[in-house]
Design a protein around this motif. Structure first.
Motif, PDB file in Angstrom:
ATOM      1  N   VAL A 171       3.303   3.595  -0.137  1.00  0.00           N
ATOM      2  CA  VAL A 171       4.291   4.616  -0.478  1.00  0.00           C
ATOM      3  C   VAL A 171       4.293   4.904  -1.978  1.00  0.00           C
ATOM      4  O   VAL A 171       5.172   5.603  -2.476  1.00  0.00           O
ATOM      5  N   ARG A 172       3.282   4.370  -2.685  1.00  0.00           N
ATOM      6  CA  ARG A 172       3.158   4.639  -4.113  1.00  0.00           C
ATOM      7  C   ARG A 172       1.706   4.964  -4.482  1.00  0.00           C
ATOM      8  O   ARG A 172       1.398   6.074  -4.849  1.00  0.00           O
ATOM      9  N   ASN A 173       0.813   3.991  -4.391  1.00  0.00           N
ATOM     10  CA  ASN A 173      -0.552   4.175  -4.873  1.00  0.00           C
ATOM     11  C   ASN A 173      -1.342   5.215  -4.084  1.00  0.00           C
ATOM     12  O   ASN A 173      -2.102   5.991  -4.662  1.00  0.00           O
ATOM     13  N   TRP A 174      -1.233   5.193  -2.753  1.00  0.00           N
ATOM     14  CA  TRP A 174      -2.050   6.062  -1.893  1.00  0.00           C
ATOM     15  C   TRP A 174      -1.205   6.920  -0.971  1.00  0.00           C
ATOM     16  O   TRP A 174      -1.684   7.409   0.053  1.00  0.00           O
ATOM     17  N   GLY A 175       0.052   7.091  -1.314  1.00  0.00           N
ATOM     18  CA  GLY A 175       0.952   7.902  -0.515  1.00  0.00           C
ATOM     19  C   GLY A 175       2.336   7.914  -1.133  1.00  0.00           C
ATOM     20  O   GLY A 175       2.540   7.423  -2.251  1.00  0.00           O
ATOM     21  N   THR A 176       3.276   8.462  -0.395  1.00  0.00           N
ATOM     22  CA  THR A 176       4.674   8.506  -0.835  1.00  0.00           C
ATOM     23  C   THR A 176       5.550   8.056   0.332  1.00  0.00           C
ATOM     24  O   THR A 176       5.065   7.872   1.450  1.00  0.00           O
ATOM     25  N   LYS A 177       6.826   7.934   0.079  1.00  0.00           N
ATOM     26  CA  LYS A 177       7.738   7.569   1.170  1.00  0.00           C
ATOM     27  C   LYS A 177       7.733   8.633   2.265  1.00  0.00           C
ATOM     28  O   LYS A 177       7.829   8.306   3.441  1.00  0.00           O
ATOM     29  N   LEU A 178       7.593   9.896   1.886  1.00  0.00           N
ATOM     30  CA  LEU A 178       7.572  10.973   2.875  1.00  0.00           C
ATOM     31  C   LEU A 178       6.207  11.132   3.535  1.00  0.00           C
ATOM     32  O   LEU A 178       6.114  11.565   4.682  1.00  0.00           O
ATOM     33  N   GLN A 179       5.134  10.804   2.828  1.00  0.00           N
ATOM     34  CA  GLN A 179       3.769  10.923   3.343  1.00  0.00           C
ATOM     35  C   GLN A 179       3.013   9.638   3.015  1.00  0.00           C
ATOM     36  O   GLN A 179       2.164   9.625   2.115  1.00  0.00           O
ATOM     37  N   PRO A 180       3.295   8.534   3.705  1.00  0.00           N
ATOM     38  CA  PRO A 180       2.617   7.268   3.390  1.00  0.00           C
ATOM     39  C   PRO A 180       1.144   7.304   3.802  1.00  0.00           C
ATOM     40  O   PRO A 180       0.771   8.017   4.736  1.00  0.00           O
ATOM     41  N   GLY A 181       0.357   6.542   3.058  1.00  0.00           N
ATOM     42  CA  GLY A 181      -1.063   6.434   3.377  1.00  0.00           C
ATOM     43  C   GLY A 181      -1.377   5.079   3.977  1.00  0.00           C
ATOM     44  O   GLY A 181      -0.829   4.065   3.548  1.00  0.00           O
ATOM     45  N   PRO A 182      -2.255   5.017   4.973  1.00  0.00           N
ATOM     46  CA  PRO A 182      -2.611   3.731   5.574  1.00  0.00           C
ATOM     47  C   PRO A 182      -3.529   2.939   4.633  1.00  0.00           C
ATOM     48  O   PRO A 182      -4.513   3.470   4.117  1.00  0.00           O
ATOM     49  N   THR A 183      -3.177   1.680   4.387  1.00  0.00           N
ATOM     50  CA  THR A 183      -3.989   0.808   3.542  1.00  0.00           C
ATOM     51  C   THR A 183      -4.244  -0.510   4.256  1.00  0.00           C
ATOM     52  O   THR A 183      -3.646  -0.807   5.289  1.00  0.00           O
ATOM     53  N   LEU A 184      -5.156  -1.295   3.667  1.00  0.00           N
ATOM     54  CA  LEU A 184      -5.634  -2.505   4.330  1.00  0.00           C
ATOM     55  C   LEU A 184      -4.673  -3.677   4.291  1.00  0.00           C
ATOM     56  O   LEU A 184      -3.964  -3.908   3.330  1.00  0.00           O
ATOM     57  N   GLY A 194      -1.008   9.540  -3.463  1.00  0.00           N
ATOM     58  CA  GLY A 194      -0.115   8.760  -4.310  1.00  0.00           C
ATOM     59  C   GLY A 194      -0.587   8.757  -5.750  1.00  0.00           C
ATOM     60  O   GLY A 194      -1.421   9.571  -6.139  1.00  0.00           O
ATOM     61  N   THR A 195      -0.074   7.828  -6.522  1.00  0.00           N
ATOM     62  CA  THR A 195      -0.407   7.769  -7.949  1.00  0.00           C
ATOM     63  C   THR A 195      -1.878   7.477  -8.209  1.00  0.00           C
ATOM     64  O   THR A 195      -2.414   7.857  -9.248  1.00  0.00           O
ATOM     65  N   ASP A 196      -2.565   6.817  -7.272  1.00  0.00           N
ATOM     66  CA  ASP A 196      -3.987   6.509  -7.435  1.00  0.00           C
ATOM     67  C   ASP A 196      -4.906   7.510  -6.759  1.00  0.00           C
ATOM     68  O   ASP A 196      -6.121   7.415  -6.877  1.00  0.00           O
ATOM     69  N   GLY A 197      -4.349   8.462  -6.016  1.00  0.00           N
ATOM     70  CA  GLY A 197      -5.169   9.483  -5.382  1.00  0.00           C
ATOM     71  C   GLY A 197      -4.882   9.640  -3.905  1.00  0.00           C
ATOM     72  O   GLY A 197      -3.846   9.210  -3.398  1.00  0.00           O
ATOM     73  N   LYS A 198      -5.851  10.277  -3.222  1.00  0.00           N
ATOM     74  CA  LYS A 198      -5.718  10.574  -1.798  1.00  0.00           C
ATOM     75  C   LYS A 198      -6.000   9.318  -0.967  1.00  0.00           C
ATOM     76  O   LYS A 198      -6.961   8.601  -1.223  1.00  0.00           O
ATOM     77  N   ALA A 199      -5.226   9.129   0.087  1.00  0.00           N
ATOM     78  CA  ALA A 199      -5.421   7.977   0.973  1.00  0.00           C
ATOM     79  C   ALA A 199      -6.782   8.045   1.657  1.00  0.00           C
ATOM     80  O   ALA A 199      -7.420   7.019   1.874  1.00  0.00           O
ATOM     81  N   MET A 200      -7.255   9.255   1.989  1.00  0.00           N
ATOM     82  CA  MET A 200      -8.563   9.330   2.634  1.00  0.00           C
ATOM     83  C   MET A 200      -9.657   8.868   1.676  1.00  0.00           C
ATOM     84  O   MET A 200     -10.637   8.250   2.103  1.00  0.00           O
ATOM     85  N   ASP A 201      -9.501   9.112   0.383  1.00  0.00           N
ATOM     86  CA  ASP A 201     -10.477   8.625  -0.598  1.00  0.00           C
ATOM     87  C   ASP A 201     -10.434   7.105  -0.685  1.00  0.00           C
ATOM     88  O   ASP A 201     -11.465   6.459  -0.881  1.00  0.00           O
ATOM     89  N   TYR A 202      -9.225   6.543  -0.529  1.00  0.00           N
ATOM     90  CA  TYR A 202      -9.081   5.080  -0.497  1.00  0.00           C
ATOM     91  C   TYR A 202      -9.927   4.504   0.647  1.00  0.00           C
ATOM     92  O   TYR A 202     -10.697   3.571   0.454  1.00  0.00           O
ATOM     93  N   VAL A 203      -9.805   5.086   1.830  1.00  0.00           N
ATOM     94  CA  VAL A 203     -10.542   4.597   3.005  1.00  0.00           C
ATOM     95  C   VAL A 203     -12.047   4.742   2.779  1.00  0.00           C
ATOM     96  O   VAL A 203     -12.816   3.805   3.028  1.00  0.00           O
ATOM     97  N   LEU A 204     -12.477   5.902   2.320  1.00  0.00           N
ATOM     98  CA  LEU A 204     -13.905   6.152   2.118  1.00  0.00           C
ATOM     99  C   LEU A 204     -14.479   5.249   1.018  1.00  0.00           C
ATOM    100  O   LEU A 204     -15.619   4.793   1.120  1.00  0.00           O
TER     101      LEU A 204
END
Length: 175
Positions: free
Chosen positions: A41-54, A133-143
């Motif tokens: 909810v910060r680095n790779w997403g937000t509270k409204l649009q969370p990103g899936p992380t490992l 999020g602050t570090d970028g797009k969650a899809m870029d995190y996954v890739l």
């Protein structure tokens, strides 16, 4: 020697250099697998649009291959990781290093309020494509995770499947 085990970004971001890491080995953690079940909810997403992380989860018959870091004294390194990985629990696991040694290591497991339920791949893809999020797009995190695992010669079907599904979604620009 005291060991710490990384299965995500800890494997490649160089954090261990500032704590005088004495040894670095590819290692297997039996009974666990990687899972995209922590909502960023910060680095790779937000509270409204969370990103899936490992994260990792107990999985009968599975093996999570990662990197074990050996330290003569791990107190400072562990303190750093506990601050960096806020919300994660730290516990001791048995590892088999790829040189054949068996060691105990400390690793992290997330069980906090941002733990995701088991979601269908389509929902994880949708989350990853929409989240930033602050570090970028969650899809870029996954890739990037997939790319880094390939660089380390580590195969992980959970990571590959989500990366493939993101590419199949058409949201990734092909070079």
């Amino acid at each position: 020697m005291r060991w710490l085990f990384g299965y995500g970004s800890l494997m490649w971001d160089g954090w261990e250099a500032r704590f005088e890491c004495a040894e670095r080995q590819v290692a297997d953690l039996k009974g666990y697998s990687r899972a995209f079940n922590k909502a960023s909810v910060r680095n790779w997403g937000t509270k409204l649009q969370p990103g899936p992380t490992l994260n990792i989860r107990e999985t009968e018959g599975a093996v999570c291959t990662g990197i074990a870091f050996g330290f003569a004294d791990d107190a400072d390194a562990l303190a750093y990781l506990k601050e960096r990985e806020g919300g994660f629990l730290f516990f001791t696991v048995a590892l088999r290093l790829h040189d054949g040694r068996q060691v105990n290591a400390i690793t992290s497991l997330y069980r906090g309020k941002n733990l995701l339920p088991d979601l269908p791949a389509s929902e994880l893809v949708d989350m990853a494509v929409r989240a930033r999020g602050t570090d970028g797009k969650a899809m870029d995190y996954v890739l990037n995770i997939e790319h880094q695992l390939i660089e380390l010669n580590i195969s992980d079907h959970v990571v590959t499947a989500l990366a493939d599904a993101i590419r199949a979604n058409g949201s990734v620009m092909h070079k």
